[in-house]
Design a protein around this motif. Structure first.
Motif, PDB file in Angstrom:
ATOM      1  N   GLY A  36      48.707  44.804  26.487  1.00 26.05           N
ATOM      2  CA  GLY A  36      47.825  45.970  26.538  1.00 26.05           C
ATOM      3  C   GLY A  36      46.531  45.719  25.796  1.00 26.05           C
ATOM      4  O   GLY A  36      45.448  46.097  26.248  1.00 26.05           O
ATOM      5  N   GLN A  37      46.644  45.040  24.649  1.00 23.68           N
ATOM      6  CA  GLN A  37      45.438  44.744  23.875  1.00 23.68           C
ATOM      7  C   GLN A  37      44.548  43.775  24.623  1.00 23.68           C
ATOM      8  O   GLN A  37      43.328  43.888  24.610  1.00 23.68           O
ATOM      9  CB  GLN A  37      45.827  44.150  22.522  1.00 23.68           C
ATOM     10  CG  GLN A  37      46.427  45.185  21.591  1.00 23.68           C
ATOM     11  CD  GLN A  37      46.935  44.555  20.305  1.00 23.68           C
ATOM     12  OE1 GLN A  37      47.612  43.525  20.347  1.00 23.68           O
ATOM     13  NE2 GLN A  37      46.608  45.150  19.183  1.00 23.68           N
ATOM     14  N   ARG A  38      45.187  42.801  25.302  1.00 27.63           N
ATOM     15  CA  ARG A  38      44.396  41.844  26.068  1.00 27.63           C
ATOM     16  C   ARG A  38      43.646  42.533  27.189  1.00 27.63           C
ATOM     17  O   ARG A  38      42.511  42.190  27.488  1.00 27.63           O
ATOM     18  CB  ARG A  38      45.309  40.785  26.667  1.00 27.63           C
ATOM     19  CG  ARG A  38      45.485  39.638  25.729  1.00 27.63           C
ATOM     20  CD  ARG A  38      46.301  38.596  26.394  1.00 27.63           C
ATOM     21  NE  ARG A  38      47.598  38.594  25.767  1.00 27.63           N
ATOM     22  CZ  ARG A  38      48.392  37.542  25.754  1.00 27.63           C
ATOM     23  NH1 ARG A  38      48.036  36.452  26.374  1.00 27.63           N
ATOM     24  NH2 ARG A  38      49.530  37.597  25.147  1.00 27.63           N
ATOM     25  N   GLN A  39      44.319  43.505  27.809  1.00 29.97           N
ATOM     26  CA  GLN A  39      43.636  44.225  28.875  1.00 29.97           C
ATOM     27  C   GLN A  39      42.429  44.961  28.295  1.00 29.97           C
ATOM     28  O   GLN A  39      41.381  45.043  28.913  1.00 29.97           O
ATOM     29  CB  GLN A  39      44.619  45.172  29.570  1.00 29.97           C
ATOM     30  CG  GLN A  39      44.177  45.673  30.921  1.00 29.97           C
ATOM     31  CD  GLN A  39      43.881  44.558  31.923  1.00 29.97           C
ATOM     32  OE1 GLN A  39      42.923  43.802  31.763  1.00 29.97           O
ATOM     33  NE2 GLN A  39      44.676  44.448  32.949  1.00 29.97           N
ATOM     34  N   ARG A  40      42.565  45.443  27.058  1.00 31.15           N
ATOM     35  CA  ARG A  40      41.432  46.114  26.417  1.00 31.15           C
ATOM     36  C   ARG A  40      40.287  45.135  26.171  1.00 31.15           C
ATOM     37  O   ARG A  40      39.114  45.491  26.285  1.00 31.15           O
ATOM     38  CB  ARG A  40      41.866  46.729  25.087  1.00 31.15           C
ATOM     39  CG  ARG A  40      42.731  47.963  25.256  1.00 31.15           C
ATOM     40  CD  ARG A  40      43.313  48.399  23.923  1.00 31.15           C
ATOM     41  NE  ARG A  40      44.368  49.374  24.114  1.00 31.15           N
ATOM     42  CZ  ARG A  40      44.185  50.700  24.080  1.00 31.15           C
ATOM     43  NH1 ARG A  40      42.989  51.184  23.837  1.00 31.15           N
ATOM     44  NH2 ARG A  40      45.186  51.520  24.278  1.00 31.15           N
ATOM     45  N   ILE A  41      40.636  43.892  25.832  1.00 37.20           N
ATOM     46  CA  ILE A  41      39.587  42.886  25.636  1.00 37.20           C
ATOM     47  C   ILE A  41      38.829  42.675  26.945  1.00 37.20           C
ATOM     48  O   ILE A  41      37.593  42.634  26.979  1.00 37.20           O
ATOM     49  CB  ILE A  41      40.192  41.545  25.151  1.00 37.20           C
ATOM     50  CG1 ILE A  41      40.890  41.735  23.806  1.00 37.20           C
ATOM     51  CG2 ILE A  41      39.113  40.468  25.051  1.00 37.20           C
ATOM     52  CD1 ILE A  41      41.725  40.553  23.364  1.00 37.20           C
ATOM     53  N   GLY A  42      39.596  42.568  28.041  1.00 35.99           N
ATOM     54  CA  GLY A  42      38.971  42.412  29.359  1.00 35.99           C
ATOM     55  C   GLY A  42      38.047  43.580  29.674  1.00 35.99           C
ATOM     56  O   GLY A  42      36.978  43.402  30.254  1.00 35.99           O
TER      57      GLY A  42
ATOM     58  N   GLN B 190      50.485  51.309  29.848  1.00 38.44           N
ATOM     59  CA  GLN B 190      49.777  51.659  31.075  1.00 38.44           C
ATOM     60  C   GLN B 190      49.041  52.993  30.890  1.00 38.44           C
ATOM     61  O   GLN B 190      47.862  53.118  31.208  1.00 38.44           O
ATOM     62  CB  GLN B 190      50.830  51.806  32.161  1.00 38.44           C
ATOM     63  CG  GLN B 190      50.320  51.637  33.540  1.00 38.44           C
ATOM     64  CD  GLN B 190      51.468  51.540  34.545  1.00 38.44           C
ATOM     65  OE1 GLN B 190      52.598  51.895  34.277  1.00 38.44           O
ATOM     66  NE2 GLN B 190      51.176  51.066  35.709  1.00 38.44           N
ATOM     67  N   ALA B 191      49.751  53.960  30.343  1.00 34.59           N
ATOM     68  CA  ALA B 191      49.155  55.280  30.148  1.00 34.59           C
ATOM     69  C   ALA B 191      47.994  55.208  29.170  1.00 34.59           C
ATOM     70  O   ALA B 191      46.974  55.868  29.356  1.00 34.59           O
ATOM     71  CB  ALA B 191      50.214  56.254  29.651  1.00 34.59           C
ATOM     72  N   GLN B 192      48.130  54.375  28.132  1.00 33.16           N
ATOM     73  CA  GLN B 192      47.035  54.238  27.169  1.00 33.16           C
ATOM     74  C   GLN B 192      45.791  53.694  27.853  1.00 33.16           C
ATOM     75  O   GLN B 192      44.678  54.178  27.629  1.00 33.16           O
ATOM     76  CB  GLN B 192      47.435  53.285  26.032  1.00 33.16           C
ATOM     77  CG  GLN B 192      48.529  53.817  25.128  1.00 33.16           C
ATOM     78  CD  GLN B 192      49.031  52.755  24.157  1.00 33.16           C
ATOM     79  OE1 GLN B 192      48.550  51.628  24.149  1.00 33.16           O
ATOM     80  NE2 GLN B 192      50.021  53.106  23.346  1.00 33.16           N
TER      81      GLN B 192
ATOM     82  N   ASP C  25      45.517  40.355  35.590  1.00 34.50           N
ATOM     83  CA  ASP C  25      46.388  39.623  34.689  1.00 34.50           C
ATOM     84  C   ASP C  25      45.700  39.411  33.349  1.00 34.50           C
ATOM     85  O   ASP C  25      44.812  38.582  33.227  1.00 34.50           O
ATOM     86  CB  ASP C  25      46.717  38.275  35.340  1.00 34.50           C
ATOM     87  CG  ASP C  25      47.622  37.445  34.450  1.00 34.50           C
ATOM     88  OD1 ASP C  25      48.062  37.972  33.414  1.00 34.50           O
ATOM     89  OD2 ASP C  25      47.867  36.283  34.791  1.00 34.50           O
ATOM     90  N   PRO C  26      46.112  40.138  32.328  1.00 31.10           N
ATOM     91  CA  PRO C  26      45.415  40.008  31.051  1.00 31.10           C
ATOM     92  C   PRO C  26      45.700  38.663  30.382  1.00 31.10           C
ATOM     93  O   PRO C  26      45.092  38.331  29.380  1.00 31.10           O
ATOM     94  CB  PRO C  26      45.963  41.171  30.231  1.00 31.10           C
ATOM     95  CG  PRO C  26      47.270  41.502  30.821  1.00 31.10           C
ATOM     96  CD  PRO C  26      47.210  41.114  32.263  1.00 31.10           C
TER      97      PRO C  26
END
Lengths: 377, 386
Positions: free
Chosen positions: B179-185, B211-213, B121-122
């Protein structure tokens, strides 16, 4: 109007159905919509749902039109914020907030819903049209037993005593495949597993034999094996009752599984519409290409890389000018004169019944699809 | 460490099949986690949720091990056990040959550099009151590490690495999309240059295009940094795309463990077969081929009192008497392909003498002990996430 083709509705003659919609769309919106209203079970014309917020006007749905016949399934696909759920709630007449501004036309079995008497919409809701929500745990009341909630849904619309209603509810629970329905009737929602809750929701939605069923991401919260069960159930029930189904989802796999026709939404607008075969085999819009490229496919050879859409979906307060997709579109510069940034593309017909809203010419898109996109999928 | 890692990456999944197996990065033996169910003020123990029960597997350097299963099968608990966010009830977890099963929090801390986790969960996994820079810098602070060129520079490099604008250093999580938050994680997980990254449903909360990114990003980072992944997910298409080897879990057990291609082309465990057949295929032409689909009846039984013998026998169409009484061991039936089944698909029968089928009554599949406990099987996996 192409009256005779309507008779073929039930048969899966794609070309006849395609001609049909083609005739309708070329005939324009307004008056034609009314004339068609009686024949199509559900006709939505230029639906706009805007919300006044402190940050500005949110155009959640901005001019969506489609038709649906009894016995057909329409899939609405899009990412979060594309307006698919807002559309479905609009059809159900569930936007009651003062801030919602709804315009356009929604014809349900020849009856106009927008601007209709609230009491009348209430009668129709649950009787003629019903909805299944994504999260059955929050859509079911935790304080009442599952049975009591189904009984209530039945008695609101039917003059039935408690005993008959109970019998009917148990019958429905049985029909949707809940084991020992008479015993489970008295259970509370939390005593059901996720899949069973969704079944109970379907039982509640179908207790009055509605002719239109709207399913908003009905399987997103479920595991694959349960998802397969629920999709099967919806399909069987549709066959049995001949109802029209609107299936809203972000999962192209689910849609391919169940929908006859497809509508792809982006930033509140319909950007592509056609039969499932048309959209999956000859997608015409770069966004649809992006969606297909983003999905790892279990039925194809393993690809090294996915081909996602760059960037993120836009905010609905500041929808990009021109084509809303242009900031993410790799082909935004293909059409001349910067037209993608200045002009909103109209939904135009490519082949019979297949519409897309893109500034590129049909030849350009055909070329890109066959040469660049399709080989990578 | 980076040397053998690279090698393994290049060799790909094929390396495992031969006898030249590299030393595993992570070795898990008979891992178990039972969460006690207590009652009353005395916290009398009345039972246990057997979330994970006897898992054994290796993770080789440079590979991606995918773990799939339905909700409640114990895959997240497994992820938390190998990262030692939870204390195992039994079994052994070895990281680079070192037993970390019961290390104390303090002794575990130096190990945390090498083992990092990406959460599902981002929104929940980033502190809303900390800036992105602060969040990504936390691992340095906790480990007392000062990277070359200073923390800020390193954090900005990490943000750039995961595709974020390094100038967003001072922004807060709410200013970013999912998506950006997931990148931070992901940036945070990579800060200390870990060897093993456990990602628990890293993309399931994201939109398809995003998701694909993120999947592509994880892929690139693995190539670039020589990472080893354990990716936990329920989406079989995603798992196939990202994994070299795949473990399929059902009710706290691994039922099948094989190379990706072997698993998807010739699954051996009936559960895997059913799972694969249930995946919706984005091709309307395939709709006619629905007959291939195996519809499992009913729900997953409760992990509080799992079925005897093979845990899948209550829903299995191939189940015979032996399945109800004897638990099938996870055996290597084909090279590199292990499965726990008495009557595997695509392979000779392990129990040919036993052919009498157990009746699986449609509609009433499992002994339903789950219901009296409040029936929240779906959430039990999450519950112990303290």
């Amino acid at each position: 109007m192409s009256d005779d083709t309507h008779k073929d509705a039930a048969t899966k003659d794609a070309s006849a159905a395609a001609k049909d919609t083609a005739a309708k769309d070329s005939a324009g919106k307004g008056a034609a919509g009314k004339a068609e209203g009686a024949r199509e079970f559900l006709s939505v014309r230029d639906l706009r749902i805007h919300f006044d917020t402190d940050d500005g006007l949110v155009k959640s749905v901005d001019g969506v039109s489609f038709d649906l016949k009894a016995g057909q399934t329409l899939g609405i696909v899009g990412e979060s914020g594309s307006g698919k759920s807002v559309t479905s709630l609009g059809i159900m007449g569930l936007h009651t907030s003062d801030r919602a501004r709804i315009s356009g036309e929604i014809w349900l079995d020849g009856e106009e819903l927008i601007g209709a008497d609230k009491q009348r919409v209430r009668e129709l809701r649950g009787q003629k049209m019903a909805m299944i929500f994504q999260d059955p745990l929050s859509a079911l009341h935790p304080y009442y037993t599952v049975g009591a909630q189904i009984v209530e849904a039945y008695r609101v619309h039917n003059k039935a005593d408690k005993k008959t209603a109970r019998k009917r509810a148990v019958e429905m629970l049985d029909r949707v495949g809940i084991p020992e329905p008479a015993r489970r009737f008295n259970d509370f929602p939390h005593q059901f597993s996720g899949g069973m809750r969704q079944r109970a929701m379907i039982a509640m939605a179908l207790v009055n034999n509605p002719q239109l069923l709207i399913a908003d991401e009905p399987t997103t919260a479920l595991d694959v094996t349960v998802q397969a069960q629920i999709l099967d159930l919806i399909r069987d029930l549709q066959k049995e009752f001949g109802s029209a189904v609107v299936m809203i989802t972000h999962d192209l796999g689910v849609v391919a599984e169940i929908a006859d026709r497809l509508l792809v939404m982006y930033a509140g607008r319909c950007i592509e519409r056609g039969t499932s075969e048309q959209v999956f085999e000859h997608p015409q819009h770069p966004y649809t290409w992006g969606l297909l490229g983003s999905m790892p496919r279990i039925d194809r050879e393993q690809t090294d890389r996915l081909v996602p859409v760059k960037g993120a979906p836009p905010s609905l307060i500041n929808v990009p000018s021109g084509c809303a997709f242009h900031p993410r579109c790799p082909y935004a510069d293909v059409p001349p004169d910067n037209v993608t940034r200045t002009e909103r593309p109209e939904l135009r017909e490519t082949t019979g019944g297949h519409f897309s809203a893109c500034h590129m010419t049909r030849e350009q898109r055909e070329k890109i699809w066959t040469e660049e996109i399709a080989p990578k999928l | 460490m980076s040397e053998p890692t690279k090698q393994a990456t290049n060799a790909g999944p094929a390396a495992g099949a031969a006898g030249t197996e590299p030393e595993p990065l992570l070795r898990v033996t008979d891992l178990a986690k039972h969460f006690p169910i207590t009652k009353g003020i005395l916290k009398r123990r009345v039972g246990a949720v057997q979330a994970v029960d006897g898992l054994s597997f290796d993770v080789r350097p440079g590979e991606t091990l995918g773990v799939v299963g339905e909700s409640g099968c114990g895959k997240s608990t497994m992820g938390r056990l190998v990262t030692r966010l939870l204390e195992p009830t039994g079994g052994k977890v070895e990281f680079e040959g070192r037993d970390i099963t019961h290390l104390s929090a303090g002794r575990m801390r130096p190990m945390r550099r090498d083992v990092q986790m990406i959460f599902q969960d981002p929104f929940g996994s980033l502190n809303p009151r900390h800036t992105v820079g602060g969040i990504v810098a936390t691992p340095f602070r906790l480990q007392g590490v000062t990277p070359d060129g200073g923390v800020k520079k390193e954090v900005q490099r990490l943000l750039e690495l995961v595709g974020l604008n390094p100038e967003h250093y001072n922004r807060y999580p709410h200013e970013f999309s999912g998506g950006q938050r997931q990148r931070i994680g992901i940036a945070r997980a990579l800060a200390l240059k870990p060897k093993l990254v456990v990602a628990d449903e890293p993309v399931s909360a994201l939109d398809v295009s995003i998701q694909a990114q993120v999947v592509n990003l994880l892929d690139d980072l693995q190539d670039e940094l020589g990472l080893t992944y354990v990716i936990i997910a329920h989406d079989l298409s995603v798992i196939r795309h990202v994994s070299d080897r795949i473990a399929v879990m059902y009710l706290g057990k691994i039922v099948e463990l094989a190379d990706r291609d072997a698993l998807y082309s010739s699954p051996m465990h009936p559960y895997t077969k059913a799972l694969l057949s249930a995946v919706p295929v984005p091709d309307p032409k395939r709709r006619g081929a629905k007959s291939e689909r195996i519809l499992l009846k009913g729900d997953v039984p409760s992990p509080i009192s799992p079925p005897s013998g093979c845990r899948f026998h209550t829903r299995c169409w191939k189940a015979t008497d032996v399945c109800a009484t004897k638990e099938p061991p996870l055996l290597e039936i084909a090279p590199g392909h292990r499965t726990a089944c008495h009557h595997p698909e695509n392979a000779p029968d392990q129990q040919p003498q036993d052919t009498e089928k157990v009746l699986v009554t449609p509609g009433k599949p499992a002994p339903v002990p789950a219901q009296k406990k409040g029936g929240d099987e779906g959430t039990q996996e999450q519950k112990p996430a303290k």
